[in-house]
Design a protein around this motif. Structure first.
Motif, PDB file in Angstrom:
ATOM      1  N   ASN A 139       0.863  -1.321   0.171  1.00 38.46           N
ATOM      2  CA  ASN A 139       0.035   0.088  -0.170  1.00 38.46           C
ATOM      3  C   ASN A 139       0.851   1.234  -0.243  1.00 38.46           C
ATOM      4  O   ASN A 139       1.251   1.579   0.883  1.00 38.46           O
ATOM      5  CB  ASN A 139      -0.932  -0.016   1.189  1.00 38.46           C
ATOM      6  N   THR A 140       1.060   1.968  -1.221  1.00 39.57           N
ATOM      7  CA  THR A 140       1.787   3.062  -1.249  1.00 39.57           C
ATOM      8  C   THR A 140       1.081   3.951  -2.149  1.00 39.57           C
ATOM      9  O   THR A 140       0.500   3.800  -3.153  1.00 39.57           O
ATOM     10  CB  THR A 140       3.324   2.692  -1.784  1.00 39.57           C
ATOM     11  N   PRO A 141       0.918   5.418  -1.814  1.00 41.26           N
ATOM     12  CA  PRO A 141       1.263   5.900  -0.372  1.00 41.26           C
ATOM     13  C   PRO A 141       0.579   5.339   0.902  1.00 41.26           C
ATOM     14  O   PRO A 141      -0.733   4.732   0.448  1.00 41.26           O
ATOM     15  CB  PRO A 141       0.839   7.232  -0.343  1.00 41.26           C
ATOM     16  N   ASN A 142       1.153   5.018   1.735  1.00 37.70           N
ATOM     17  CA  ASN A 142       0.548   4.164   2.872  1.00 37.70           C
ATOM     18  C   ASN A 142      -0.373   4.909   3.910  1.00 37.70           C
ATOM     19  O   ASN A 142      -0.208   6.245   4.327  1.00 37.70           O
ATOM     20  CB  ASN A 142       1.611   3.749   3.828  1.00 37.70           C
ATOM     21  N   ASN A 143      -1.394   4.150   4.049  1.00 41.08           N
ATOM     22  CA  ASN A 143      -2.390   4.358   5.185  1.00 41.08           C
ATOM     23  C   ASN A 143      -2.237   3.320   6.541  1.00 41.08           C
ATOM     24  O   ASN A 143      -2.377   2.179   5.971  1.00 41.08           O
ATOM     25  CB  ASN A 143      -3.905   4.342   4.721  1.00 41.08           C
ATOM     26  N   PRO A 144      -1.637   3.778   7.515  1.00 43.07           N
ATOM     27  CA  PRO A 144      -1.797   4.962   8.221  1.00 43.07           C
ATOM     28  C   PRO A 144      -0.514   5.851   8.424  1.00 43.07           C
ATOM     29  O   PRO A 144      -0.406   6.686   8.662  1.00 43.07           O
ATOM     30  CB  PRO A 144      -2.165   4.616   9.629  1.00 43.07           C
ATOM     31  N   THR A 145       0.492   5.469   7.565  1.00 37.00           N
ATOM     32  CA  THR A 145       1.768   6.099   8.143  1.00 37.00           C
ATOM     33  C   THR A 145       1.995   7.285   7.036  1.00 37.00           C
ATOM     34  O   THR A 145       2.841   8.111   7.295  1.00 37.00           O
ATOM     35  CB  THR A 145       3.020   5.427   7.864  1.00 37.00           C
ATOM     36  N   GLY A 146       1.605   7.307   5.859  1.00 40.15           N
ATOM     37  CA  GLY A 146       1.968   8.389   4.855  1.00 40.15           C
ATOM     38  C   GLY A 146       3.238   8.178   4.278  1.00 40.15           C
ATOM     39  O   GLY A 146       3.729   8.977   3.410  1.00 40.15           O
ATOM     40  N   SER A 147       3.740   6.928   4.559  1.00 38.59           N
ATOM     41  CA  SER A 147       5.018   6.644   3.809  1.00 38.59           C
ATOM     42  C   SER A 147       4.739   6.240   2.183  1.00 38.59           C
ATOM     43  O   SER A 147       3.886   5.726   1.881  1.00 38.59           O
ATOM     44  CB  SER A 147       5.759   5.478   4.415  1.00 38.59           C
ATOM     45  N   ILE A 148       5.775   6.445   1.526  1.00 33.66           N
ATOM     46  CA  ILE A 148       5.900   5.918   0.021  1.00 33.66           C
ATOM     47  C   ILE A 148       7.047   5.167  -0.056  1.00 33.66           C
ATOM     48  O   ILE A 148       8.212   5.437   0.305  1.00 33.66           O
ATOM     49  CB  ILE A 148       6.047   7.386  -0.822  1.00 33.66           C
ATOM     50  N   TYR A 149       6.743   3.983  -0.639  1.00 31.28           N
ATOM     51  CA  TYR A 149       7.929   3.259  -1.339  1.00 31.28           C
ATOM     52  C   TYR A 149       8.514   3.892  -2.383  1.00 31.28           C
ATOM     53  O   TYR A 149       8.132   4.422  -3.143  1.00 31.28           O
ATOM     54  CB  TYR A 149       7.296   1.837  -1.796  1.00 31.28           C
ATOM     55  N   THR A 150      10.062   3.819  -2.254  1.00 31.43           N
ATOM     56  CA  THR A 150      10.728   4.317  -3.329  1.00 31.43           C
ATOM     57  C   THR A 150      10.975   3.146  -4.599  1.00 31.43           C
ATOM     58  O   THR A 150      10.549   1.930  -4.377  1.00 31.43           O
ATOM     59  CB  THR A 150      12.183   4.445  -3.050  1.00 31.43           C
ATOM     60  N   GLU A 151      11.261   3.778  -5.806  1.00 29.55           N
ATOM     61  CA  GLU A 151      11.483   2.787  -6.780  1.00 29.55           C
ATOM     62  C   GLU A 151      12.493   1.410  -6.414  1.00 29.55           C
ATOM     63  O   GLU A 151      11.826   0.280  -6.481  1.00 29.55           O
ATOM     64  CB  GLU A 151      12.009   3.353  -8.206  1.00 29.55           C
ATOM     65  N   GLU A 152      13.426   1.812  -5.767  1.00 23.34           N
ATOM     66  CA  GLU A 152      14.430   0.784  -5.294  1.00 23.34           C
ATOM     67  C   GLU A 152      13.912  -0.102  -4.466  1.00 23.34           C
ATOM     68  O   GLU A 152      14.068  -1.475  -4.612  1.00 23.34           O
ATOM     69  CB  GLU A 152      15.500   1.626  -4.601  1.00 23.34           C
ATOM     70  N   GLU A 153      13.068   0.334  -3.330  1.00 16.30           N
ATOM     71  CA  GLU A 153      12.365  -0.555  -2.400  1.00 16.30           C
ATOM     72  C   GLU A 153      11.353  -1.660  -3.117  1.00 16.30           C
ATOM     73  O   GLU A 153      11.347  -2.798  -2.981  1.00 16.30           O
ATOM     74  CB  GLU A 153      11.641   0.152  -1.309  1.00 16.30           C
ATOM     75  N   LEU A 154      10.700  -0.984  -4.113  1.00 12.81           N
ATOM     76  CA  LEU A 154       9.763  -1.716  -4.795  1.00 12.81           C
ATOM     77  C   LEU A 154      10.582  -2.823  -5.811  1.00 12.81           C
ATOM     78  O   LEU A 154       9.902  -3.728  -5.904  1.00 12.81           O
ATOM     79  CB  LEU A 154       8.765  -0.738  -5.654  1.00 12.81           C
ATOM     80  N   ARG A 155      11.480  -2.291  -6.361  1.00 14.04           N
ATOM     81  CA  ARG A 155      12.064  -3.209  -7.256  1.00 14.04           C
ATOM     82  C   ARG A 155      12.529  -4.468  -6.537  1.00 14.04           C
ATOM     83  O   ARG A 155      12.618  -5.826  -7.167  1.00 14.04           O
ATOM     84  CB  ARG A 155      13.268  -2.636  -8.095  1.00 14.04           C
ATOM     85  N   ALA A 156      13.148  -4.285  -5.298  1.00 10.45           N
ATOM     86  CA  ALA A 156      13.522  -5.259  -4.553  1.00 10.45           C
ATOM     87  C   ALA A 156      12.521  -6.362  -4.258  1.00 10.45           C
ATOM     88  O   ALA A 156      12.502  -7.516  -4.162  1.00 10.45           O
ATOM     89  CB  ALA A 156      14.300  -4.846  -3.078  1.00 10.45           C
ATOM     90  N   ILE A 157      11.213  -5.748  -3.666  1.00 12.60           N
ATOM     91  CA  ILE A 157      10.079  -6.436  -3.399  1.00 12.60           C
ATOM     92  C   ILE A 157       9.671  -7.321  -4.610  1.00 12.60           C
ATOM     93  O   ILE A 157       9.211  -8.637  -4.377  1.00 12.60           O
ATOM     94  CB  ILE A 157       9.105  -5.579  -2.906  1.00 12.60           C
TER      95      ILE A 157
END
Ligand code: GLU
Length: 399
Positions: free
Chosen positions: A172-190
């Motif tokens: 879930n990005t942008p995230n509910n409840p934290t408001g964090s956003i996954y970066t491209e690098e993080e998503l590529r690793a996932i």
């Protein structure tokens, strides 16, 4: 025979975000000056151009059944949006229009899961994911993340949590409840882990337009065929277009999954509201200036609320980069004494705030963190100021 009711339904908890919001509205109606940091619901009216198209649809008699999975005109508009905004190529037969994001998720898990299949849900999570998974006979596997990684799922944590029974992971990005956003690098690793272990990704991108500080929303399905084939991308109009009550959500997936979701939907709800579908076409294809205006406004509120909460005693907030929520660690409040009474849980803190300070906040036990509260800043700056003043008064009483 037995009059026993469904065990599955009995195990479902009612949505506390909706319950808190209902309570705040009730108190307001009774004349109380309540500040509602509860549900994430933009305080803006739905933009006029969208409303006008809906009114015209009624006048034109566009009030009959439509195809169950949505009108082609809207599916085409969704495809255009996926292409331009997310860099994703879908054709109309890959799109299903549903009655809001929750309905899209219900369709997704109904189609993906067989009894006992596991779905990895990083915590904190939006409270409806585990309940929807359970209703679809799946098993939610909660993976608690920490402040160190801004509460985001890491590829390593995902890989460790995968078992024989894992069917999907929720991102879930942008995230509910934290408001964090996954970066491209993080998503590529996932994405690499997902492809390696051959599981699905349920990509909930409901808040994709609401990003701040020059951050960029990235769709995990955009990294190539292997991850695209394993991802169901889910979004909707509620948050970005101030259309919460219209109930329009949509998915992009493989044609096979879309066809199955369409069949399920054709029995469970038929088409989403015909008038709302016409309005949705206008939302996606008409002028986008109101989205930009709302986003700028949310950004002002974000800066204000984060700055204020950062200075409060006993609590600590994560700086949100997207959506419209502030995730506040109030773990230190638990065990302290308020006017002679021990605040023994995060729910107790929320109860005191609503009952004694007329301020509705969401205790995050149902989001997987019973030390945190969530504040929605989709309300006016004046309301935010008033509400934070009240929370401050409460915190200053603690001994
Ligand atoms: N999704 C919003 C929230 O998290 C609206 C309420 C709900 O559906 O949970 O507050």
């Amino acid at each position: 025979m037995s009059l026993e009711l469904s065990k599955k339904a009995a195990a479902v908890k009612p949505s506390s975000t909706l319950a808190i919001t209902a309570k705040a509205k009730e108190l307001k109606a009774a004349g109380k000056d309540v500040v509602g940091f509860g549900a994430g619901e933009p305080d803006f009216d739905t933009p006029e151009n969208i409303c006008n198209v809906a009114i015209q649809a009624i006048k034109d008699g566009f009030t009959k059944y439509t195809p169950a999975s949505g009108i082609v005109e809207l599916k085409k508009a969704v495809c255009e949006k996926f292409k331009k905004f997310n860099g994703l190529e879908y054709t109309p037969e890959q799109i299903v229009i549903s009655n809001g994001g929750k309905h899209s998720l219900t369709n997704i898990f109904t189609v993906l899961l067989n009894p006992g299949d596991e779905v990895i849900i990083p915590a904190p999570f939006w409270l409806s994911y585990p309940e929807i998974v359970k209703l679809a006979n799946g098993v939610p596997v909660i993976l608690k993340m920490t402040e160190k990684e801004n509460y985001k799922l890491t590829a390593e944590a995902l890989e460790k949590a995968i078992t024989e029974k894992t069917k999907a992971v929720v991102i879930n990005t942008p995230n509910n409840p934290t408001g964090s956003i996954y970066t491209e690098e993080e998503l590529r690793a996932i994405a690499d882990v997902v492809v390696k272990h051959d599981i699905y990704v349920v990509a909930d991108e409901m808040y994709e337009y609401l990003v701040y500080d020059g951050e960029k929303h990235v769709s995990i399905a955009s990294f190539g065929k292997e991850i695209y084939d394993r991802t169901i991308t889910c979004s909707g109009l509620a948050k970005s277009y101030a259309m919460t009550g219209w109930r329009i959500g949509y998915t992009g997936s493989s044609p096979e999954i879309a066809k199955m979701m369409g069949s399920v939907q054709s029995h469970q709800t038929s088409n989403p509201n015909s008038i709302a579908q016409k309005a949705a076409v206008e939302a996606l294809t008409g002028p986008q200036d109101s989205v930009a205006m709302m986003c700028t406004e949310f950004d002002k509120r974000r800066k204000y609320i984060y700055e204020r909460v950062s200075k409060l005693p006993h609590v600590k907030a994560v700086e949100p980069k997207g959506a419209f929520y502030l995730f506040v660690d109030a773990g230190d409040v638990i065990g302290k004494v308020h006017k002679g009474e021990t605040v023994d849980s995060i729910s107790k803190m929320a109860d005191i705030l609503i009952n004694e300070y007329n301020t509705a906040v969401v205790p995050c036990g149902d989001f997987g963190f019973d030390t945190h509260i969530r504040l929605s800043y989709a309300i006016s700056l004046e309301q935010i100021e008033k509400g934070i003043d009240r929370i401050e008064s409460f915190l200053k009483t603690l001994e």
